[in-house]
Design a protein around this motif. Structure first.
Motif, PDB file in Angstrom:
ATOM      1  N   LEU A   6      87.049  90.140  85.625  1.00  0.00           N
ATOM      2  CA  LEU A   6      86.760  89.137  84.652  1.00  0.00           C
ATOM      3  C   LEU A   6      85.710  88.353  84.731  1.00  0.00           C
ATOM      4  N   SER A   7      85.034  88.565  83.811  1.00  0.00           N
ATOM      5  CA  SER A   7      83.610  88.058  84.325  1.00  0.00           C
ATOM      6  C   SER A   7      83.292  87.879  82.751  1.00  0.00           C
TER       7      SER A   7
ATOM      8  N   VAL B 201      81.340  84.674  96.094  1.00  0.00           N
ATOM      9  CA  VAL B 201      82.848  84.780  96.608  1.00  0.00           C
ATOM     10  C   VAL B 201      83.780  86.098  96.208  1.00  0.00           C
ATOM     11  N   GLY B 202      83.122  86.376  94.548  1.00  0.00           N
ATOM     12  CA  GLY B 202      84.020  87.500  93.901  1.00  0.00           C
ATOM     13  C   GLY B 202      83.467  89.132  93.893  1.00  0.00           C
ATOM     14  N   ARG B 203      81.884  88.825  94.163  1.00  0.00           N
ATOM     15  CA  ARG B 203      81.642  90.327  94.711  1.00  0.00           C
ATOM     16  C   ARG B 203      81.995  90.594  95.985  1.00  0.00           C
ATOM     17  N   HIS B 204      82.238  89.906  97.284  1.00  0.00           N
ATOM     18  CA  HIS B 204      82.858  90.315  98.164  1.00  0.00           C
ATOM     19  C   HIS B 204      84.434  90.418  98.024  1.00  0.00           C
ATOM     20  N   VAL B 205      84.344  89.894  97.247  1.00  0.00           N
ATOM     21  CA  VAL B 205      86.364  89.994  97.133  1.00  0.00           C
ATOM     22  C   VAL B 205      87.246  91.674  96.680  1.00  0.00           C
ATOM     23  N   VAL B 206      85.274  91.453  95.483  1.00  0.00           N
ATOM     24  CA  VAL B 206      85.525  93.076  95.067  1.00  0.00           C
ATOM     25  C   VAL B 206      85.431  93.574  95.969  1.00  0.00           C
TER      26      VAL B 206
ATOM     27  N   GLY C  83      84.536  87.399  89.345  1.00  0.00           N
ATOM     28  CA  GLY C  83      84.036  89.091  90.618  1.00  0.00           C
ATOM     29  C   GLY C  83      82.973  89.391  90.200  1.00  0.00           C
ATOM     30  N   THR C  84      82.007  87.847  89.813  1.00  0.00           N
ATOM     31  CA  THR C  84      80.381  88.706  89.503  1.00  0.00           C
ATOM     32  C   THR C  84      79.449  87.133  90.718  1.00  0.00           C
ATOM     33  N   GLY C  85      80.232  86.218  91.237  1.00  0.00           N
ATOM     34  CA  GLY C  85      80.023  85.197  92.023  1.00  0.00           C
ATOM     35  C   GLY C  85      79.939  84.792  93.559  1.00  0.00           C
TER      36      GLY C  85
END
Length: 248
Positions: A30-31, A12-17, A8-10
């Motif tokens: 989850l990181s 794509v992940g940050r945009h998902v969050v 969730g910090t990557g």
């Protein structure tokens, strides 16, 4: 809905969050930076408590089929086992359009991930997307030489922000095994994307395109990574993305 985002910090992940929170969901990252390791399982069960869905956008940087396969199989097995114990009802895995005939290099790992998800005990959806607008810049950043060498690749890139929002909608909809593919609005050539990005940034670096050998190189150049006619299309073009805050 409580949605756990692996990676969730990557990119794509940050945009998902962000998309999950904007839609009123409780997003759990989850990181390793948050004390959760999806390879070893450390901290995972506590983080999944009460989660109704997991969106897996974890990634590894390698062109080795063996290393990519080992990473994705291990992360998927660890996640699915913890999800089953926690009673998670939906596992969403991000994959890549058009990789079925490119069982080589990094794509071998993604195909292994898809097989592991489909064989697991948790209801799932595999959501494939085109390469991200960020991809050309990631390759450029990894080259210190004044001349950048890019593989010959036909693609239909999509904004990572649009992928993030798409994955949240997939999670909301429940498990369907395979979601509709998502690609960008235009066909592009990777070498041209890199040149346009460098020009936009004021760089004089040259970009050369090379045909990579083997099944991986053939797959990149084949056009299969543009997705099929049934795919949904994002709206943000590469040039619009260059001018947007996400590029900055």
């Amino acid at each position: 809905m409580r949605i756990a985002v692996a990676g969730g910090t990557g990119v794509v992940g940050r945009h998902v969050v962000e998309a999950a929170e904007s839609a009123g969901h409780d997003a759990v990252v989850l990181s390793r930076a948050r004390g959760v390791d999806v390879l070893t399982g450390s901290g995972l069960e506590q983080a999944l408590a009460g989660a109704e869905a997991v969106i897996d956008v974890t990634n590894t940087t390698t062109l080795s089929a063996a290393k990519a396969t080992r990473f994705f199989e291990t992360a998927t097995a660890t996640l699915l086992a913890a999800e089953r114990r926690a009673g998670v009802g939906h596992h969403v895995a991000l994959s890549i359009v058009g990789i079925d005939a490119i069982d080589a290099s990094y794509y071998a790992g993604k195909l292994a991930q898809e097989r592991a998800v489909a064989a697991g005990a948790v209801p799932f959806t595999i959501a494939r997307a085109g390469q991200f607008h960020e991809f050309a810049g990631q390759l450029l950043a990894g080259m210190a030489c004044p001349v950048a060498v890019m593989p010959k690749m036909l693609t239909r890139p999509v904004a990572a922000r649009e992928v993030g929002a798409h994955l949240v909608r997939v999670a909301e909809g429940g498990a369907v095994a395979r979601a509709r593919d998502l690609v960008g609005p235009r066909d592009e050539v990777l070498v041209d994307l890199a040149r346009r990005q460098l020009a936009f940034e004021g760089s004089r670096r040259r970009v050369l395109g090379v045909r990579l050998p083997g099944a991986y190189g053939r797959g990149l150049a084949s056009g299969s990574l543009r997705g099929g006619p049934e795919a949904a299309h994002g709206e943000v073009t590469f040039d619009e993305w260059l001018r947007a805050a996400d590029h900055g």
